[in-house]
Design a protein around this motif. Structure first.
Motif, PDB file in Angstrom:
ATOM      1  N   GLY A  35      79.704  37.309  27.950  1.00  0.00           N
ATOM      2  CA  GLY A  35      78.514  38.005  28.112  1.00  0.00           C
ATOM      3  C   GLY A  35      78.131  37.313  29.597  1.00  0.00           C
ATOM      4  N   SER A  36      76.889  37.482  29.688  1.00  0.00           N
ATOM      5  CA  SER A  36      76.266  36.926  31.127  1.00  0.00           C
ATOM      6  C   SER A  36      76.047  35.607  31.194  1.00  0.00           C
ATOM      7  CB  SER A  36      74.988  37.683  31.579  1.00  0.00           C
ATOM      8  OG  SER A  36      75.094  39.008  31.548  1.00  0.00           O
ATOM      9  N   ILE A  37      76.608  34.871  32.105  1.00  0.00           N
ATOM     10  CA  ILE A  37      76.513  33.407  32.293  1.00  0.00           C
ATOM     11  C   ILE A  37      75.153  32.806  33.063  1.00  0.00           C
ATOM     12  CG2 ILE A  37      77.614  31.419  33.216  1.00  0.00           C
ATOM     13  CD1 ILE A  37      79.220  32.796  30.951  1.00  0.00           C
ATOM     14  N   TYR A  38      74.588  31.786  32.510  1.00  0.00           N
ATOM     15  CA  TYR A  38      73.536  31.322  33.320  1.00  0.00           C
ATOM     16  C   TYR A  38      73.737  29.884  33.388  1.00  0.00           C
ATOM     17  CZ  TYR A  38      72.398  29.939  28.505  1.00  0.00           C
ATOM     18  OH  TYR A  38      72.119  29.380  27.279  1.00  0.00           O
ATOM     19  N   SER A  39      74.910  29.117  32.808  1.00  0.00           N
ATOM     20  CA  SER A  39      74.923  27.682  33.100  1.00  0.00           C
ATOM     21  C   SER A  39      76.259  27.384  32.988  1.00  0.00           C
ATOM     22  CB  SER A  39      74.085  27.016  32.113  1.00  0.00           C
ATOM     23  OG  SER A  39      73.985  25.658  32.304  1.00  0.00           O
ATOM     24  N   ILE A  40      76.617  26.032  33.685  1.00  0.00           N
ATOM     25  CA  ILE A  40      77.900  25.647  33.443  1.00  0.00           C
ATOM     26  C   ILE A  40      77.905  23.896  33.322  1.00  0.00           C
ATOM     27  CG2 ILE A  40      78.419  25.227  35.849  1.00  0.00           C
ATOM     28  CD1 ILE A  40      81.193  26.160  35.211  1.00  0.00           C
ATOM     29  N   ASN A  41      78.843  23.600  32.331  1.00  0.00           N
ATOM     30  CA  ASN A  41      78.862  22.241  32.117  1.00  0.00           C
ATOM     31  C   ASN A  41      80.504  21.742  32.339  1.00  0.00           C
ATOM     32  OD1 ASN A  41      79.620  19.673  30.258  1.00  0.00           O
ATOM     33  ND2 ASN A  41      77.440  19.401  30.814  1.00  0.00           N
ATOM     34  N   ILE A  42      80.478  20.920  33.298  1.00  0.00           N
ATOM     35  CA  ILE A  42      81.931  20.280  33.529  1.00  0.00           C
ATOM     36  C   ILE A  42      81.893  18.713  33.549  1.00  0.00           C
ATOM     37  CG2 ILE A  42      83.793  20.116  35.480  1.00  0.00           C
ATOM     38  CD1 ILE A  42      82.362  22.776  36.818  1.00  0.00           C
ATOM     39  N   GLN A  43      83.042  18.308  32.799  1.00  0.00           N
ATOM     40  CA  GLN A  43      82.972  16.751  32.473  1.00  0.00           C
ATOM     41  C   GLN A  43      84.681  16.597  32.737  1.00  0.00           C
ATOM     42  OE1 GLN A  43      82.662  16.427  28.209  1.00  0.00           O
ATOM     43  NE2 GLN A  43      80.197  17.220  28.360  1.00  0.00           N
ATOM     44  N   VAL A  44      84.578  15.421  33.733  1.00  0.00           N
ATOM     45  CA  VAL A  44      85.872  15.041  34.346  1.00  0.00           C
ATOM     46  C   VAL A  44      86.251  13.774  33.671  1.00  0.00           C
ATOM     47  CG1 VAL A  44      87.132  14.788  36.392  1.00  0.00           C
ATOM     48  CG2 VAL A  44      85.491  16.628  36.325  1.00  0.00           C
ATOM     49  N   THR A  45      87.217  13.337  33.213  1.00  0.00           N
ATOM     50  CA  THR A  45      87.739  12.164  32.528  1.00  0.00           C
ATOM     51  C   THR A  45      89.006  11.617  33.015  1.00  0.00           C
ATOM     52  OG1 THR A  45      88.269  12.881  30.293  1.00  0.00           O
ATOM     53  CG2 THR A  45      86.023  12.170  30.707  1.00  0.00           C
ATOM     54  N   GLY A  46      89.340  10.642  32.977  1.00  0.00           N
ATOM     55  CA  GLY A  46      90.795   9.921  33.127  1.00  0.00           C
ATOM     56  C   GLY A  46      90.867   8.816  33.897  1.00  0.00           C
ATOM     57  N   LYS A  47      91.946   8.332  34.462  1.00  0.00           N
ATOM     58  CA  LYS A  47      92.237   7.398  35.313  1.00  0.00           C
ATOM     59  C   LYS A  47      92.971   7.447  36.404  1.00  0.00           C
ATOM     60  CE  LYS A  47      93.322   2.381  34.137  1.00  0.00           C
ATOM     61  NZ  LYS A  47      92.043   1.936  34.714  1.00  0.00           N
ATOM     62  N   LEU A  48      92.763   6.942  37.752  1.00  0.00           N
ATOM     63  CA  LEU A  48      93.559   7.212  38.809  1.00  0.00           C
ATOM     64  C   LEU A  48      93.953   5.860  39.583  1.00  0.00           C
ATOM     65  CD1 LEU A  48      91.537   9.941  40.604  1.00  0.00           C
ATOM     66  CD2 LEU A  48      93.578  10.130  39.434  1.00  0.00           C
ATOM     67  N   LEU A  78      94.166  12.972  35.160  1.00  0.00           N
ATOM     68  CA  LEU A  78      92.664  13.918  34.859  1.00  0.00           C
ATOM     69  C   LEU A  78      92.317  14.786  34.128  1.00  0.00           C
ATOM     70  CD1 LEU A  78      91.418  13.796  38.495  1.00  0.00           C
ATOM     71  CD2 LEU A  78      90.394  12.333  36.799  1.00  0.00           C
ATOM     72  N   THR A  79      91.524  15.111  33.040  1.00  0.00           N
ATOM     73  CA  THR A  79      91.125  15.983  32.474  1.00  0.00           C
ATOM     74  C   THR A  79      90.017  16.670  32.587  1.00  0.00           C
ATOM     75  OG1 THR A  79      92.546  15.090  30.696  1.00  0.00           O
ATOM     76  CG2 THR A  79      91.153  16.793  29.952  1.00  0.00           C
ATOM     77  N   ILE A  80      89.879  18.143  32.656  1.00  0.00           N
ATOM     78  CA  ILE A  80      88.653  18.738  32.988  1.00  0.00           C
ATOM     79  C   ILE A  80      88.292  19.392  31.815  1.00  0.00           C
ATOM     80  CG2 ILE A  80      87.589  20.411  34.606  1.00  0.00           C
ATOM     81  CD1 ILE A  80      89.456  19.668  36.580  1.00  0.00           C
ATOM     82  N   SER A  81      87.083  19.166  31.197  1.00  0.00           N
ATOM     83  CA  SER A  81      86.343  19.908  30.015  1.00  0.00           C
ATOM     84  C   SER A  81      85.309  20.762  30.601  1.00  0.00           C
ATOM     85  CB  SER A  81      85.931  18.963  28.969  1.00  0.00           C
ATOM     86  OG  SER A  81      87.177  18.395  28.613  1.00  0.00           O
ATOM     87  N   TYR A  82      85.124  22.059  30.118  1.00  0.00           N
ATOM     88  CA  TYR A  82      84.255  22.967  30.743  1.00  0.00           C
ATOM     89  C   TYR A  82      83.810  24.054  29.752  1.00  0.00           C
ATOM     90  CZ  TYR A  82      87.699  26.437  31.473  1.00  0.00           C
ATOM     91  OH  TYR A  82      88.999  27.285  31.149  1.00  0.00           O
ATOM     92  N   ARG A  83      82.490  24.227  30.107  1.00  0.00           N
ATOM     93  CA  ARG A  83      81.805  25.355  29.025  1.00  0.00           C
ATOM     94  C   ARG A  83      80.891  26.230  29.944  1.00  0.00           C
ATOM     95  NH1 ARG A  83      78.264  24.062  23.668  1.00  0.00           N
ATOM     96  NH2 ARG A  83      77.783  26.335  23.328  1.00  0.00           N
ATOM     97  N   PHE A  84      81.007  27.470  29.866  1.00  0.00           N
ATOM     98  CA  PHE A  84      80.096  28.301  30.367  1.00  0.00           C
ATOM     99  C   PHE A  84      78.971  28.700  29.264  1.00  0.00           C
ATOM    100  CE2 PHE A  84      83.604  29.048  33.154  1.00  0.00           C
ATOM    101  CZ  PHE A  84      83.079  29.063  34.363  1.00  0.00           C
ATOM    102  N   PHE A  85      77.808  28.733  29.589  1.00  0.00           N
ATOM    103  CA  PHE A  85      76.742  28.971  28.846  1.00  0.00           C
ATOM    104  C   PHE A  85      76.351  30.406  29.149  1.00  0.00           C
ATOM    105  CE2 PHE A  85      76.801  24.497  29.033  1.00  0.00           C
ATOM    106  CZ  PHE A  85      76.703  24.097  27.603  1.00  0.00           C
TER     107      PHE A  85
END
Length: 119
Positions: free
Chosen positions: A47-60, A111-118
Motif C-alpha cells: 500500500g501507500s508508504i509514509y515512512s522508512i527505517n534503515i539500519q546499517v550494521t557491520g565492520k569495516l 555491511l548489512t542494511i536492514s530496512y522497512r517501509f511503513f
C-alpha cells in the motif's frame, strides 16, 4: 447482534495484524571495497508508504560513505569506519529508496542494511 460484533472484531484484528506484519528486509553490500548502488523497495501489496527505517550494521577495515538519495539527489549520508551501527528513520512517500555506498579506503569488512517501509 452478537454475530455482527464478532465479525467486526475479527475484521479489526486482521487489519491490525496485517498492518504490523511487514518485517525488516535485509541486503548485504557484496564487496565493501567497491562502490555499490542498492535499490530498496516496499513489500508486495504493502500500500501507500509514509515512512522508512534503515539500519546499517557491520565492520569495516577502512572508511566509507553511505547515502540515501531522494529523486536522484543526496538526502542523508553517513561516514563509516571500524564498527558500524546506525539507524535512519524518516517520513518517506516513495515505494523505493536508493542507497549509494562509496568506499574511501576500505580493505575488507561486512555491511548489512536492514530496512522497512511503513504504509
Amino acid at each position: 447482534m452478537k454475530k455482527i460484533f464478532s465479525i467486526t472484531c475479527l475484521i479489526a484484528l486482521l487489519c491490525l495484524l496485517g498492518s504490523c506484519s511487514t518485517s525488516y528486509r535485509t541486503v548485504q553490500i557484496k564487496d565493501v571495497s567497491k562502490p555499490e548502488q542498492i535499490t530498496l523497495s516496499k513489500a508486495p501489496l504493502q500500500g501507500s508508504i509514509y515512512s522508512i527505517n534503515i539500519q546499517v550494521t557491520g565492520k569495516l577495515d577502512g572508511t566509507a560513505n553511505i547515502g540515501l538519495t531522494m529523486n536522484g539527489k543526496p538526502y542523508l549520508s553517513e561516514k563509516m569506519h571500524n564498527s558500524v551501527n546506525f539507524e535512519w528513520e524518516y517520513d518517506w512517500y516513495s515505494d523505493v529508496a536508493v542507497i549509494q555506498y562509496k568506499p574511501i579506503d576500505v580493505k575488507s569488512g561486512k555491511l548489512t542494511i536492514s530496512y522497512r517501509f511503513f504504509g
